[in-house]
Motif scaffolding. Sequence first.
Motif, PDB file in Angstrom:
ATOM      1  N   ASN A 123       0.846  -1.192   0.000  1.00  0.00           N
ATOM      2  CA  ASN A 123       0.000   0.000   0.000  1.00  0.00           C
ATOM      3  C   ASN A 123       0.886   1.249   0.000  1.00  0.00           C
ATOM      4  N   GLU A 124       0.237   2.429  -0.070  1.00  0.00           N
ATOM      5  CA  GLU A 124       1.000   3.678  -0.231  1.00  0.00           C
ATOM      6  C   GLU A 124       1.977   3.914   0.920  1.00  0.00           C
ATOM      7  N   ALA A 125       1.515   3.670   2.158  1.00  0.00           N
ATOM      8  CA  ALA A 125       2.395   3.894   3.313  1.00  0.00           C
ATOM      9  C   ALA A 125       3.586   2.931   3.287  1.00  0.00           C
ATOM     10  N   GLU A 126       3.334   1.685   2.911  1.00  0.00           N
ATOM     11  CA  GLU A 126       4.427   0.694   2.843  1.00  0.00           C
ATOM     12  C   GLU A 126       5.429   1.071   1.747  1.00  0.00           C
ATOM     13  N   LEU A 127       4.923   1.557   0.616  1.00  0.00           N
ATOM     14  CA  LEU A 127       5.814   1.987  -0.473  1.00  0.00           C
ATOM     15  C   LEU A 127       6.638   3.201  -0.045  1.00  0.00           C
ATOM     16  N   SER A 128       5.979   4.121   0.653  1.00  0.00           N
ATOM     17  CA  SER A 128       6.666   5.325   1.112  1.00  0.00           C
ATOM     18  C   SER A 128       7.793   4.951   2.080  1.00  0.00           C
ATOM     19  N   ARG A 129       7.540   4.004   2.980  1.00  0.00           N
ATOM     20  CA  ARG A 129       8.566   3.548   3.922  1.00  0.00           C
ATOM     21  C   ARG A 129       9.724   2.872   3.194  1.00  0.00           C
ATOM     22  N   LEU A 130       9.391   2.093   2.179  1.00  0.00           N
ATOM     23  CA  LEU A 130      10.440   1.401   1.408  1.00  0.00           C
ATOM     24  C   LEU A 130      11.303   2.412   0.641  1.00  0.00           C
ATOM     25  N   ALA A 131      10.657   3.363  -0.034  1.00  0.00           N
ATOM     26  CA  ALA A 131      11.391   4.384  -0.794  1.00  0.00           C
ATOM     27  C   ALA A 131      12.289   5.192   0.146  1.00  0.00           C
ATOM     28  N   ARG A 132      11.793   5.467   1.353  1.00  0.00           N
ATOM     29  CA  ARG A 132      12.540   6.233   2.372  1.00  0.00           C
ATOM     30  C   ARG A 132      13.894   5.607   2.676  1.00  0.00           C
ATOM     31  N   ARG A 133      13.981   4.260   2.613  1.00  0.00           N
ATOM     32  CA  ARG A 133      15.230   3.568   2.950  1.00  0.00           C
ATOM     33  C   ARG A 133      16.324   3.857   1.923  1.00  0.00           C
ATOM     34  N   GLY A 134      15.920   4.282   0.693  1.00  0.00           N
ATOM     35  CA  GLY A 134      16.908   4.615  -0.347  1.00  0.00           C
ATOM     36  C   GLY A 134      17.343   6.065  -0.250  1.00  0.00           C
ATOM     37  N   SER A 135      16.381   6.943   0.007  1.00  0.00           N
ATOM     38  CA  SER A 135      16.630   8.379   0.126  1.00  0.00           C
ATOM     39  C   SER A 135      15.428   8.934   0.879  1.00  0.00           C
ATOM     40  N   GLY A 136      15.675   9.650   1.975  1.00  0.00           N
ATOM     41  CA  GLY A 136      14.556  10.091   2.817  1.00  0.00           C
ATOM     42  C   GLY A 136      13.473  10.809   2.029  1.00  0.00           C
ATOM     43  N   SER A 137      13.896  11.762   1.202  1.00  0.00           N
ATOM     44  CA  SER A 137      12.915  12.565   0.461  1.00  0.00           C
ATOM     45  C   SER A 137      12.122  11.726  -0.545  1.00  0.00           C
ATOM     46  N   ALA A 138      12.608  10.533  -0.895  1.00  0.00           N
ATOM     47  CA  ALA A 138      11.868   9.654  -1.827  1.00  0.00           C
ATOM     48  C   ALA A 138      10.543   9.204  -1.225  1.00  0.00           C
ATOM     49  N   SER A 139      10.471   9.189   0.113  1.00  0.00           N
ATOM     50  CA  SER A 139       9.200   8.811   0.770  1.00  0.00           C
ATOM     51  C   SER A 139       8.087   9.752   0.321  1.00  0.00           C
ATOM     52  N   GLY A 152       7.084  10.319  12.699  1.00  0.00           N
ATOM     53  CA  GLY A 152       6.659   9.080  13.325  1.00  0.00           C
ATOM     54  C   GLY A 152       7.377   8.809  14.634  1.00  0.00           C
ATOM     55  N   ALA A 153       6.858   7.830  15.366  1.00  0.00           N
ATOM     56  CA  ALA A 153       7.480   7.437  16.627  1.00  0.00           C
ATOM     57  C   ALA A 153       8.414   6.255  16.405  1.00  0.00           C
ATOM     58  N   SER A 154       8.218   5.543  15.282  1.00  0.00           N
ATOM     59  CA  SER A 154       9.046   4.365  14.999  1.00  0.00           C
ATOM     60  C   SER A 154       9.163   4.203  13.483  1.00  0.00           C
ATOM     61  N   GLU A 155       9.826   3.151  13.062  1.00  0.00           N
ATOM     62  CA  GLU A 155       9.998   2.891  11.630  1.00  0.00           C
ATOM     63  C   GLU A 155       8.635   2.703  10.967  1.00  0.00           C
ATOM     64  N   GLU A 156       7.702   2.068  11.653  1.00  0.00           N
ATOM     65  CA  GLU A 156       6.391   1.703  11.068  1.00  0.00           C
ATOM     66  C   GLU A 156       5.554   2.914  10.691  1.00  0.00           C
ATOM     67  N   ASP A 157       5.633   3.982  11.493  1.00  0.00           N
ATOM     68  CA  ASP A 157       4.772   5.133  11.168  1.00  0.00           C
ATOM     69  C   ASP A 157       5.570   6.313  10.610  1.00  0.00           C
ATOM     70  N   CYS A 158       6.728   5.993  10.039  1.00  0.00           N
ATOM     71  CA  CYS A 158       7.554   7.032   9.419  1.00  0.00           C
ATOM     72  C   CYS A 158       7.363   6.973   7.905  1.00  0.00           C
ATOM     73  N   PHE A 159       6.296   7.625   7.420  1.00  0.00           N
ATOM     74  CA  PHE A 159       5.983   7.599   5.979  1.00  0.00           C
ATOM     75  C   PHE A 159       5.297   8.900   5.589  1.00  0.00           C
ATOM     76  N   ALA A 160       5.100   9.087   4.287  1.00  0.00           N
ATOM     77  CA  ALA A 160       4.493  10.321   3.775  1.00  0.00           C
ATOM     78  C   ALA A 160       3.090  10.057   3.253  1.00  0.00           C
ATOM     79  N   PHE A 161       2.264  11.103   3.270  1.00  0.00           N
ATOM     80  CA  PHE A 161       0.889  10.998   2.765  1.00  0.00           C
ATOM     81  C   PHE A 161       0.512  12.337   2.144  1.00  0.00           C
ATOM     82  N   SER A 162      -0.508  12.290   1.305  1.00  0.00           N
ATOM     83  CA  SER A 162      -0.939  13.491   0.606  1.00  0.00           C
ATOM     84  C   SER A 162      -1.777  14.357   1.551  1.00  0.00           C
ATOM     85  N   ILE A 163      -1.507  15.691   1.581  1.00  0.00           N
ATOM     86  CA  ILE A 163      -2.359  16.588   2.380  1.00  0.00           C
ATOM     87  C   ILE A 163      -3.307  17.377   1.469  1.00  0.00           C
ATOM     88  N   ALA A 164      -3.018  17.422   0.180  1.00  0.00           N
ATOM     89  CA  ALA A 164      -3.917  18.061  -0.795  1.00  0.00           C
ATOM     90  C   ALA A 164      -3.564  17.531  -2.184  1.00  0.00           C
TER      91      ALA A 164
END
Length: 319
Positions: A123-139, A152-164
């Motif tokens: 899903n989008e959050a999982e992809l964002s977390r995976l991309a983050r491992r290559g380059s933070g801004s890729a998330s 986020g408080a941990s690796e699991e909730d450290c991802f990006a989402f759309s605000i608009a």
Amino acid sequence: MYTAIAHPNIAFIKYWGNRDQALRLPVNGSISMNLAGLYTRSTVSFNASKSDALVINNHVVGGKGLERVSYILDLVRGMANITEKAEVKSENNFPSGAGIASSAAAFAALALAASKAAGLNLNEAELSRLARRGSGSASRSIPGGFVEWQMGASEEDCFAFSIAPVEHWNLVDCVAVVNASHKKTGSTEGHAIAATSPLQQARVADVPRRLEICRSAILNRDFESFANIIELDSDVMHAVMMTSNPPLVYWQPATLGIFHEVRAWRSQGLPAAYTVDAGANVHVICLSEFAKEVEKKLRALPGVNDVLVAGAGGAAHIE
Ligand code: PMV
């Protein structure tokens, strides 16, 4: 075999420094806009070869570049429980070294194409977390339009989402490409020394306030607040960079010249604001109806070699 497309993004509230360098867990949240028209297209196929292979813009890449890609492929192989090696073919439609975060688009496209090719449906959050491992801004290049990356408080909730979504606000990024004579220090090394600046603690402490102002300015389409907060955030990040050990000075004389011009234009009623990433080039953000005028004015300035123009871009997607 899967092909994915992802856009680079420009940060309005910047990410600088990690609390976990290996996992790329940032010390602060950030907000950005994807850049339409500019993209990385990556094709990934798993096969029976002995090692991973990487081709960027028709050139075979080994060494550190390949290692960074294999690191993401290893994470994907682990999740999919496969051992096959992969071939990654990637191309950018924008000049690399133009001060546009090519690593953000590259790792977002890689995360999507590789996970699909391995049979995963993240899903989008999982992809964002995976991309983050290559380059933070890729998330932030995984979701579409205007995006927030929560620390986020941990690796699991450290991802990006759309605000608009893309169509929410007609912002345009006019990237003034300035000739940088010195080879830049990469952002991975930069994050690692951010804490050596005596200003980093103060920068980070004030981020929640800046995030709130920037988020509200975007949601309310309030250009004046937006302009003031993105310029402050960019200047504060560069103050940290310049006072790190060793110091990182990314600006060129032309960079500073553009700041003065942009502020003068704004005081004369032209809605434009500047922000700069880890390079000398200046991203001048304006409303679409003023983009032609901003582009023309930038092209007339000394030290500006080119201007790239991009509106808000969509999410990473399979072609
Ligand atoms: O994702 P990285 O490690 O290339 O770091 C990006 C750092 C900045 O571009 C300077 C700021 C940002 O938030 O994009």
